[in-house]
Motif scaffolding. Structure first.
Motif, PDB file in Angstrom:
ATOM      1  N   SER A  76      50.022  28.055  36.989  1.00  0.00           N
ATOM      2  CA  SER A  76      50.469  29.416  36.711  1.00  0.00           C
ATOM      3  C   SER A  76      49.611  30.112  35.659  1.00  0.00           C
ATOM      4  O   SER A  76      49.112  31.212  35.889  1.00  0.00           O
ATOM      5  N   PRO A  77      49.379  29.501  34.489  1.00  0.00           N
ATOM      6  CA  PRO A  77      48.513  30.170  33.510  1.00  0.00           C
ATOM      7  C   PRO A  77      47.058  30.288  33.985  1.00  0.00           C
ATOM      8  O   PRO A  77      46.368  31.252  33.662  1.00  0.00           O
ATOM      9  N   GLU A  78      46.596  29.303  34.768  1.00  0.00           N
ATOM     10  CA  GLU A  78      45.232  29.390  35.302  1.00  0.00           C
ATOM     11  C   GLU A  78      45.108  30.578  36.254  1.00  0.00           C
ATOM     12  O   GLU A  78      44.120  31.313  36.210  1.00  0.00           O
ATOM     13  N   GLY A  79      46.114  30.764  37.102  1.00  0.00           N
ATOM     14  CA  GLY A  79      46.106  31.894  38.033  1.00  0.00           C
ATOM     15  C   GLY A  79      46.186  33.226  37.302  1.00  0.00           C
ATOM     16  O   GLY A  79      45.507  34.187  37.663  1.00  0.00           O
ATOM     17  N   ALA A  80      47.014  33.296  36.268  1.00  0.00           N
ATOM     18  CA  ALA A  80      47.138  34.531  35.489  1.00  0.00           C
ATOM     19  C   ALA A  80      45.812  34.878  34.814  1.00  0.00           C
ATOM     20  O   ALA A  80      45.395  36.037  34.792  1.00  0.00           O
ATOM     21  N   ALA A  81      45.133  33.870  34.283  1.00  0.00           N
ATOM     22  CA  ALA A  81      43.832  34.102  33.637  1.00  0.00           C
ATOM     23  C   ALA A  81      42.806  34.589  34.656  1.00  0.00           C
ATOM     24  O   ALA A  81      42.011  35.493  34.378  1.00  0.00           O
ATOM     25  N   ALA A  82      42.826  34.008  35.855  1.00  0.00           N
ATOM     26  CA  ALA A  82      41.893  34.435  36.910  1.00  0.00           C
ATOM     27  C   ALA A  82      42.168  35.886  37.305  1.00  0.00           C
ATOM     28  O   ALA A  82      41.235  36.667  37.502  1.00  0.00           O
ATOM     29  N   ARG A  83      43.448  36.251  37.412  1.00  0.00           N
ATOM     30  CA  ARG A  83      43.783  37.641  37.751  1.00  0.00           C
ATOM     31  C   ARG A  83      43.318  38.594  36.665  1.00  0.00           C
ATOM     32  O   ARG A  83      42.807  39.671  36.958  1.00  0.00           O
ATOM     33  N   ARG A  84      43.507  38.207  35.407  1.00  0.00           N
ATOM     34  CA  ARG A  84      43.048  39.071  34.301  1.00  0.00           C
ATOM     35  C   ARG A  84      41.532  39.271  34.360  1.00  0.00           C
ATOM     36  O   ARG A  84      41.034  40.368  34.145  1.00  0.00           O
ATOM     37  N   TRP A  86      39.668  39.131  37.036  1.00  0.00           N
ATOM     38  CA  TRP A  86      39.363  39.938  38.218  1.00  0.00           C
ATOM     39  C   TRP A  86      39.661  41.409  37.939  1.00  0.00           C
ATOM     40  O   TRP A  86      38.886  42.285  38.286  1.00  0.00           O
ATOM     41  N   VAL A  87      40.784  41.704  37.299  1.00  0.00           N
ATOM     42  CA  VAL A  87      41.189  43.073  37.022  1.00  0.00           C
ATOM     43  C   VAL A  87      40.267  43.730  35.998  1.00  0.00           C
ATOM     44  O   VAL A  87      40.007  44.924  36.065  1.00  0.00           O
ATOM     45  N   SER A  88      39.747  42.961  35.067  1.00  0.00           N
ATOM     46  CA  SER A  88      38.902  43.535  34.013  1.00  0.00           C
ATOM     47  C   SER A  88      37.488  43.838  34.462  1.00  0.00           C
ATOM     48  O   SER A  88      36.684  44.336  33.691  1.00  0.00           O
ATOM     49  N   ARG A  89      37.178  43.565  35.712  1.00  0.00           N
ATOM     50  CA  ARG A  89      35.812  43.843  36.206  1.00  0.00           C
ATOM     51  C   ARG A  89      35.530  45.310  36.283  1.00  0.00           C
ATOM     52  O   ARG A  89      36.200  46.169  36.500  1.00  0.00           O
TER      53      ARG A  89
END
Length: 89
Positions: A76-84, A86-89
């Motif tokens: 869960s935290p790994e996925g949240a970090a990946a989404r962050r 991706w969104v910050s690109r």
């Protein structure tokens, strides 16, 4: 784990079911990691196979058996970090 919106499943190798079973057998169908509070291995049955280092390295040395609950707590935290990221690109 929710696979909705994820390409993770499509990135698993074709022989994933064989690799998964091999890792579960190697780890004795138990969580591989040592519990911090007791210093012993968790004796509850492992149901999932997890990538130790997130990403697409499917080498058995990078895979470990985990209980579903532990896997969800790690992923869960790994996925949240990946989404962050991706969104910050």
């Amino acid at each position: 784990m929710s696979w909705h919106g994820s390409s993770r499943r499509s990135r698993l190798p074709a022989d994933w079911p064989v690799r998964r079973l091999s890792v579960l057998k190697r780890d004795g169908f138990q969580r591989r990691a040592i519990l911090r509070d007791t210093g012993a291995r968790c004796t509850a049955p492992a149901t999932d196979v997890d990538h130790i280092v997130p990403g697409d390295d499917h080498d058995p040395a990078n895979l470990q058996a985990l209980r579903r609950w532990h896997h969800a707590g790690k992923s869960s935290p790994e996925g949240a970090a990946a989404r962050r990221r991706w969104v910050s690109r």
